[in-house]
Write an enzyme that holds these catalytic residues in place. Structure first.
Site, PDB file in Angstrom:
ATOM      1  N   LYS B  76       0.863  -1.187   0.000  1.00 45.75           N
ATOM      2  CA  LYS B  76       0.000   0.000   0.000  1.00 45.75           C
ATOM      3  C   LYS B  76       0.900   1.237   0.000  1.00 45.75           C
ATOM      4  O   LYS B  76       1.919   1.264   0.688  1.00 45.75           O
ATOM      5  CB  LYS B  76      -0.897  -0.030   1.239  1.00 45.75           C
ATOM      6  CG  LYS B  76      -1.908   1.126   1.302  1.00 45.75           C
ATOM      7  CD  LYS B  76      -2.844   0.988   2.499  1.00 45.75           C
ATOM      8  CE  LYS B  76      -3.876   2.127   2.530  1.00 45.75           C
ATOM      9  NZ  LYS B  76      -4.805   2.018   3.667  1.00 45.75           N
ATOM     10  N   SER B 151      -9.894   2.345   2.844  1.00 47.31           N
ATOM     11  CA  SER B 151      -8.954   3.066   2.010  1.00 47.31           C
ATOM     12  C   SER B 151      -7.984   2.165   1.249  1.00 47.31           C
ATOM     13  O   SER B 151      -7.379   2.611   0.284  1.00 47.31           O
ATOM     14  CB  SER B 151      -8.160   4.039   2.881  1.00 47.31           C
ATOM     15  OG  SER B 151      -7.311   3.328   3.765  1.00 47.31           O
ATOM     16  N   SER B 175     -10.345  -0.008   6.998  1.00 49.05           N
ATOM     17  CA  SER B 175      -9.699   0.157   5.688  1.00 49.05           C
ATOM     18  C   SER B 175      -9.050  -1.098   5.105  1.00 49.05           C
ATOM     19  O   SER B 175      -8.646  -1.093   3.949  1.00 49.05           O
ATOM     20  CB  SER B 175      -8.652   1.262   5.759  1.00 49.05           C
ATOM     21  OG  SER B 175      -9.272   2.518   5.695  1.00 49.05           O
TER      22      SER B 175
END
Lengths: 95, 484
Positions: B76, B151, B175
Site C-alpha cells: 500500500k 482506504s 480500511s
C-alpha cells in the site's frame, strides 16, 4: 450544530489551510453535518467513565536519553523543496 | 501460477516447478494487461521487482530461503519505500521519494519477498471507496462500475484480480476489512500495536494498524509471520512474543463459541448480505461451533466517537505537511503564512481538509472536553462492551459491511453516508481488537464478507477459524470474470 462561513474561516486559519472562497459554504454545510453526527454522543452519561487514550491502556514506553540516530541531514534534504548549505529555505521572516 | 495461493506458490518455488523470476514476470505482465481497467497501482517497479526476484531465486537455490522468499507482493502506498515514490494517494506527496523503508517493508525485504509496486488508496487513508485518491478511483474487478472500498482499495482490487499474490493494507476504521469484503478476498487487521507503524504514514495514531490482504487465511498467516513483532522505532509497538501464525490453522475448533451481536444484524443490513452471512454461520454450526446471541449495546456510538478521535489525531499528525521539509510547496509564496496555508490548501484534497478542520475544531480552546474527551469516554464504553462479550464467547461474527459494493460516484458528495458504510468495522478499531473479513458468498453478483472479531492478540484463533471455513468453501478461490 450549524457552523457559519466566518467560523469555517476561523477553523481553516487554525488548521493553516486556504479554502477557496466559493467552497466555504460547502465546507460549512458538510462540517455542520459531521458535527451533528458527532452530537449523538452528548446524550450518553459518561461522568464516571475514564477516558481511553490507548486500546490496551499501556503507558508510553520510555528509553534512555542517549543519541541513537546517525546524522543523515543531506540524505533527508534531498526531498526538500528548497535548501541551501544544509538549511531549509522559506520566505524571509525578519526584514 | 497466478491462480495459486501464496502457500502453493511457495511450494512450487521450493520444488523448482517455477522460479521467482517467472512468477514475478507473470504478475508484471498481468498488471500491464489488466491494471488500466482497475487503476489499482500508483507505481509499478518492474526492474526493481525483477532484481529482487533474481536475488530470491539465488537464495532458494542456496537453500537460504524462508516461506515468503520470491513471492510477489504489493505494498500500500502508505508504507515508505526507500528510493521509491510514497504518495499516500495525495498530491501533497506526489513528489516524495521516501528516504527510508518502513519496518514492514524492511521485514519483507529481509524475508526475500518481491515488491511489484505501490497500490492506490484513499488520500492519507481517509475514505471508504478509494475515490479520494489524487490518482483517481480504483475500480472493483467484480464490476468496474462499483467501488473496491477503501482506504486500501488498490491492495484489495489487485489481490482480487490476481495482480499480486498478496498485499499490505492499513486499517484505521475498517480500511482493510471493508475493501476485502467488497472485493471478495481475505483481510486481517491485527491487534493494535502488533505490527510496527514505523514508516507507515500516520493518520490517527491511536487507531492505525497495518495488516494484510490475501486470497486465503493461510496466506495471511504467512505474511503476518513476517510483519508482526516488536519494533523499538514505534513507541506504540507492543513487546509480546509472536507465535507462528500458521501453527494452529488446522486445529479442530469443535465447541467454539461464536457470538452474534444483534446490533450488527439490525435495520440497515441489506437482506442479500444478511442471507449470505446466515449461510456462513450455518456452515460454522456444521463444523461444530456453538452460536450465542450477544449484545454490544453502544455500537451506534462508534461512528460518532470515531469522527472525533480520528479527525483530531489526523489534524495533529498532518500538521507536519507544511511545504518546508518535504512534499508539495505552492508557487511563489509571499510570506511564511502564505507558504503554509497555500501549500496545505493546494496539496490536500477536500476529504482530508474536512477531517483536518473537524479535528482542529474539536481540539480548539473550549471544545476539548465536549468532543475529544467525550469521545475517549465513549471509546471506553465500546471497548467494555467487547470485553464483556468476549468473556462469554471465543469470537464474534457479523457482516463486514451492511451492503455489497456501491457505485462509483454514488456517495462521494455526501460524507455522512460514506462514513456510515464503515458502521460495522469502526468499533473494532476503537477497541483495538483484531478483526478479519473473509469471502462468504455473493449477493447481486458482488462479494459479501464475513467479519470475525477476536480477543486481543488472538490472531491465531481468527486465522484458524477462517482457514477451517476455507477448507469447506471455495468463495476465496473465485476470480472475477475477465481477469482469468
Amino acid at each position: 450544530m450549524s457552523l457559519d462561513n466566518s467560523e469555517v474561516k476561523r477553523i481553516a486559519h487554525l488548521a493553516r489551510l486556504v479554502i477557496d472562497e466559493q467552497d466555504i459554504s460547502i465546507y460549512a454545510h458538510n462540517l455542520s453535518n459531521i458535527l451533528d453526527l458527532v452530537e449523538q454522543m452528548s446524550s450518553v452519561p459518561t461522568d464516571d467513565v475514564a477516558p481511553m487514550a490507548h486500546p490496551l491502556d499501556t503507558l508510553q514506553r520510555l528509553r534512555e536519553d542517549k543519541v541513537t540516530e546517525t546524522n543523515q541531514r543531506d540524505h533527508f534534504q534531498l526531498v526538500a523543496p528548497q535548501v541551501e548549505n544544509g538549511l531549509y529555505l522559506v520566505p524571509r521572516v525578519i526584514e | 501460477m497466478y491462480q495459486k495461493s501464496i502457500a502453493d506458490q511457495a511450494k512450487g518455488l521450493r520444488a523448482k516447478e517455477f522460479s521467482s523470476e517467472e512468477l514475478t514476470r507473470e504478475y508484471l505482465d498481468r498488471i500491464k494487461r489488466f491494471d488500466p481497467q482497475l487503476n489499482s497501482y500508483i507505481t509499478v517497479v518492474a526492474d526493481f521487482a525483477m532484481a529482487q526476484a533474481r536475488i530470491a531465486d539465488e537464495r532458494i537455490a542456496k537453500g537460504d530461503a524462508g516461506p515468503m522468499t520470491g513471492i510477489p507482493l504489493a505494498q500500500k502506498d502508505i508504507f515508505c519505500t526507500n528510493g521509491v515514490r510514497t504518495s499516500c494517494g495525495s498530491k501533497m506527496l506526489d513528489n516524495f521519494i521516501a528516504p527510508y523503508d518502513a519496518t514492514v517493508v524492511e521485514r519483507f525485504n529481509q524475508a526475500g519477498a518481491v515488491m511489484l509496486g505501490k497500490t492506490n488508496m484513499d488520500e492519507f487513508a481517509m475514505g471508504s471507496s478509494n475515490e479520494t485518491s489524487f490518482y483517481g478511483p480504483v475500480k472493483n474487478p467484480w464490476d468496474t462500475k462499483t467501488v473496491p472500498g477503501g482506504s486500501s482499495g488498490g491492495s484489495a482490487a489487485s489481490v482480487a484480480a490476481r495482480l499480486a499474490a498478496g498485499a499490505t493494507g492499513t486499517d484505521t476504521g475498517g480500511s482493510i476489512r471493508q475493501p476485502a469484503a467488497l472485493c471478495g478476498i481475505t483481510g486481517i487487521k491485527p491487534t493494535y500495536g502488533r505490527v510496527s507503524r514505523y514508516g507507515m504514514i500516520a493518520f490517527a495514531s491511536s487507531l492505525d494498524q497495518a495488516g494484510i490482504m490475501t486470497q486465503t487465511a493461510e496466506d495471511s498467516a504467512m505474511m503476518l509471520n513476517v510483519m508482526a513483532g516488536f519494533d523499538e522505532r514505534d513507541s506504540t509497538s507492543l513487546d509480546k512474543p509472536v507465535p507462528d501464525y500458521t501453527a494452529n490453522l488446522n486445529n479442530d475448533f469443535k465447541g467454539l463459541k461464536i457470538g452474534l451481536p444483534k446490533e450488527y444484524f439490525a435495520e440497515g443490513l441489506d437482506s442479500g448480505v444478511a442471507s449470505v452471512v446466515e449461510a456462513a454461520i450455518n456452515e460454522y454450526k456444521k463444523l461444530g461451533a456453538e452460536i450465542v446471541d450477544i449484545s454490544l449495546p453502544n455500537s451506534s456510538l462508534s461512528v460518532p466517537a470515531y469522527y472525533v478521535v480520528a479527525p483530531a489525531e489526523c489534524s495533529s499528525n498532518l500538521s507536519r505537511f507544511d511545504g518546508v521539509r518535504f512534499g508539495y510547496r505552492c508557487e511563489d509564496p509571499k510570506d511564511l503564512e502564505d507558504l503554509y496555508t497555500r501549500s496545505r490548501g493546494e496539496g490536500f484534497g477536500p476529504e482530508v481538509k474536512r477531517r483536518i478542520m473537524v479535528g482542529a475544531y474539536a481540539l480548539s480552546a473550549g471544545y476539548y472536553d465536549a468532543y475529544y474527551l467525550k469521545a475517549q469516554k465513549i471509546r471506553r464504553l465500546i471497548s467494555d462492551d467487547f470485553k464483556q462479550a468476549l468473556n462469554q464467547v471465543d469470537v464474534i461474527m457479523a457482516p463486514t459491511t451492511p451492503t455489497v459494493a456501491f457505485n462509483i460516484g454514488e456517495k462521494v458528495d455526501d460524507p455522512i453516508t460514506m462514513y456510515l458504510s464503515d458502521i460495522n468495522t469502526i468499533a473494532v478499531n476503537l477497541a483495538g481488537l483484531p478483526g478479519m473479513s473473509i469471502p462468504a458468498g455473493f449477493s447481486q453478483n458482488l462479494p459479501v464478507g464475513l467479519q470475525i472479531i477476536g480477543n486481543y492478540f488472538d490472531e491465531s484463533r481468527l486465522l484458524n477459524v477462517a482457514h477451517q471455513y476455507q477448507q469447506v468453501t471455495d468463495w476465496h478461490t473465485q476470480i472475477p470474470k475477465g481477469f482469468e
